[in-house]
Design an enzyme around this catalytic site. Structure first.
Site, PDB file in Angstrom:
ATOM      1  N   HIS A  18       4.410   0.391  -4.090  1.00 19.02           N
ATOM      2  CA  HIS A  18       3.934   0.691  -5.445  1.00 19.02           C
ATOM      3  C   HIS A  18       5.128   0.866  -6.395  1.00 19.02           C
ATOM      4  O   HIS A  18       5.134   0.341  -7.501  1.00 19.02           O
ATOM      5  CB  HIS A  18       3.122   1.996  -5.475  1.00 19.02           C
ATOM      6  CG  HIS A  18       1.811   1.960  -4.750  1.00 19.02           C
ATOM      7  ND1 HIS A  18       1.462   2.880  -3.782  1.00 19.02           N
ATOM      8  CD2 HIS A  18       0.741   1.132  -4.864  1.00 19.02           C
ATOM      9  CE1 HIS A  18       0.245   2.622  -3.340  1.00 19.02           C
ATOM     10  NE2 HIS A  18      -0.223   1.566  -3.968  1.00 19.02           N
ATOM     11  N   LYS A  42     -15.019   8.215  -3.847  1.00 19.56           N
ATOM     12  CA  LYS A  42     -14.044   7.817  -2.843  1.00 19.56           C
ATOM     13  C   LYS A  42     -13.337   9.057  -2.301  1.00 19.56           C
ATOM     14  O   LYS A  42     -12.798   9.851  -3.080  1.00 19.56           O
ATOM     15  CB  LYS A  42     -13.018   6.892  -3.521  1.00 19.56           C
ATOM     16  CG  LYS A  42     -12.402   5.878  -2.600  1.00 19.56           C
ATOM     17  CD  LYS A  42     -11.634   4.842  -3.399  1.00 19.56           C
ATOM     18  CE  LYS A  42     -10.622   4.126  -2.539  1.00 19.56           C
ATOM     19  NZ  LYS A  42      -9.820   3.165  -3.286  1.00 19.56           N
ATOM     20  N   ARG A  91       0.159  -8.807  -2.268  1.00 23.04           N
ATOM     21  CA  ARG A  91       1.000  -8.828  -1.085  1.00 23.04           C
ATOM     22  C   ARG A  91       0.789 -10.092  -0.273  1.00 23.04           C
ATOM     23  O   ARG A  91       1.699 -10.820   0.041  1.00 23.04           O
ATOM     24  CB  ARG A  91       0.713  -7.608  -0.204  1.00 23.04           C
ATOM     25  CG  ARG A  91       1.262  -6.339  -0.769  1.00 23.04           C
ATOM     26  CD  ARG A  91       0.561  -5.143  -0.256  1.00 23.04           C
ATOM     27  NE  ARG A  91      -0.804  -5.084  -0.759  1.00 23.04           N
ATOM     28  CZ  ARG A  91      -1.637  -4.091  -0.560  1.00 23.04           C
ATOM     29  NH1 ARG A  91      -1.275  -3.082   0.186  1.00 23.04           N
ATOM     30  NH2 ARG A  91      -2.839  -4.103  -1.077  1.00 23.04           N
ATOM     31  N   SER A 129      -1.143   2.271   1.602  1.00 22.82           N
ATOM     32  CA  SER A 129      -1.243   3.728   1.735  1.00 22.82           C
ATOM     33  C   SER A 129      -1.955   4.128   3.018  1.00 22.82           C
ATOM     34  O   SER A 129      -1.613   5.130   3.652  1.00 22.82           O
ATOM     35  CB  SER A 129      -2.001   4.314   0.543  1.00 22.82           C
ATOM     36  OG  SER A 129      -1.335   4.019  -0.638  1.00 22.82           O
TER      37      SER A 129
HETATM   38  P1  ADP Z   1      -6.590   0.521  -5.054  1.00 23.61           P
HETATM   39  O1  ADP Z   1      -7.410   1.622  -4.508  1.00 23.61           O
HETATM   40  O2  ADP Z   1      -6.892   0.137  -6.466  1.00 23.61           O
HETATM   41  O3  ADP Z   1      -6.414  -0.684  -4.153  1.00 23.61           O
HETATM   42  P2  ADP Z   1      -3.895   1.192  -4.345  1.00 23.61           P
HETATM   43  O4  ADP Z   1      -3.216   2.458  -4.709  1.00 23.61           O
HETATM   44  O5  ADP Z   1      -4.159   0.931  -2.921  1.00 23.61           O
HETATM   45  O6  ADP Z   1      -5.188   1.210  -5.205  1.00 23.61           O
HETATM   46  O7  ADP Z   1      -3.117  -0.042  -4.956  1.00 23.61           O
HETATM   47  C1  ADP Z   1      -2.869  -0.205  -6.318  1.00 23.61           C
HETATM   48  C2  ADP Z   1      -2.248  -1.564  -6.550  1.00 23.61           C
HETATM   49  O8  ADP Z   1      -1.003  -1.641  -5.876  1.00 23.61           O
HETATM   50  C3  ADP Z   1      -3.067  -2.751  -6.033  1.00 23.61           C
HETATM   51  O9  ADP Z   1      -2.892  -3.829  -6.918  1.00 23.61           O
HETATM   52  C4  ADP Z   1      -2.432  -3.071  -4.718  1.00 23.61           C
HETATM   53  O10 ADP Z   1      -2.581  -4.433  -4.376  1.00 23.61           O
HETATM   54  C5  ADP Z   1      -0.982  -2.758  -5.010  1.00 23.61           C
HETATM   55  N1  ADP Z   1      -0.208  -2.419  -3.826  1.00 23.61           N
HETATM   56  C6  ADP Z   1      -0.515  -1.545  -2.853  1.00 23.61           C
HETATM   57  N2  ADP Z   1       0.444  -1.508  -1.905  1.00 23.61           N
HETATM   58  C7  ADP Z   1       1.387  -2.399  -2.298  1.00 23.61           C
HETATM   59  C8  ADP Z   1       2.610  -2.870  -1.724  1.00 23.61           C
HETATM   60  N3  ADP Z   1       3.056  -2.441  -0.546  1.00 23.61           N
HETATM   61  N4  ADP Z   1       3.287  -3.796  -2.402  1.00 23.61           N
HETATM   62  C9  ADP Z   1       2.813  -4.270  -3.568  1.00 23.61           C
HETATM   63  N5  ADP Z   1       1.676  -3.911  -4.149  1.00 23.61           N
HETATM   64  C10 ADP Z   1       0.970  -2.983  -3.530  1.00 23.61           C
END
Ligand code: ADP
Length: 168
Positions: A18, A42, A91, A129
């Site tokens: 992130h 959620k 990703r 995450s």
């Molecule tokens: P959501 O619940 O909206 O998926 P996340 O916090 O999991 O929220 O992810 C937010 C954004 O960050 C999404 O666009 C996700 O694809 C991106 N994201 C999550 N992990 C990574 C990573 N390791 N590298 C790049 N982008 C990521």
């Protein structure tokens, strides 16, 4: 006019993947607002206050980034902040279908706000995450995937949970 982008997500917790995306978007836009989604439907490991604190700590080195929680539609938050773009991380191909659907849905609600997809460094391609939460729950080493602050919060959280289980 200032180019503002929002980066929405649950950040439960924020990972270095992130942070990589936030750093990249901070070079493209004048201001980036990390939009912490509060979704009562959620269940999350960390509550919104804890998640916000971790995001704030992880982005404190970037001057044009701020963090705000919002419990409505992402496009409504974007309009409220006069943002022209929604940032999402891509990703692997597996992210594509869901992200494509979301981007088109958001566009149908707000024609003038575009979704911008950014790719993280390869090191973070397989990171999310939920994997970090899993590894941390078994005392695995997560220091290459999250900030020290987040790693400590995860360790404390699972300690608390284990103590709670033993008392039951
Ligand atoms: P959501 O619940 O909206 O998926 P996340 O916090 O999991 O929220 O992810 C937010 C954004 O960050 C999404 O666009 C996700 O694809 C991106 N994201 C999550 N992990 C990574 C990573 N390791 N590298 C790049 N982008 C990521």
């Amino acid at each position: 006019m200032k180019r503002i982008a929002i980066y929405p997500g649950s950040f439960d917790p924020i990972t270095l993947g992130h942070v990589d995306i936030i750093e990249r978007s901070s070079h493209i836009f004048d201001h980036v607002i990390v939009n912490l989604a509060i979704n009562p439907a959620k269940t999350t490991l960390f509550n919104s206050k804890e998640r916000k604190l971790m995001v704030e700590d992880a982005v404190k080195h970037i001057s044009n980034v701020s963090v705000e929680a919002f419990d409505g539609l992402v496009v409504d938050f974007a309009k409220k902040r006069k943002a022209s773009a929604i940032i999402r991380g891509l990703r692997a191909i597996s992210d594509f279908e869901y992200e494509f659907q979301m981007a088109l849905m958001n566009r149908s609600m707000a024609e003038d706000i575009d979704t911008v997809f950014l790719m993280p460094d390869e090191r973070y391609t397989y990171l999310n995450s939920s994997i970090v939460r899993n590894v941390a729950s078994f005392n695995g080493d997560i220091k290459n995937f999250v900030t020290n602050f987040v790693a400590q919060k995860l360790i404390n959280k699972f300690k608390e949970e284990k103590a709670h289980e033993l008392n039951r």
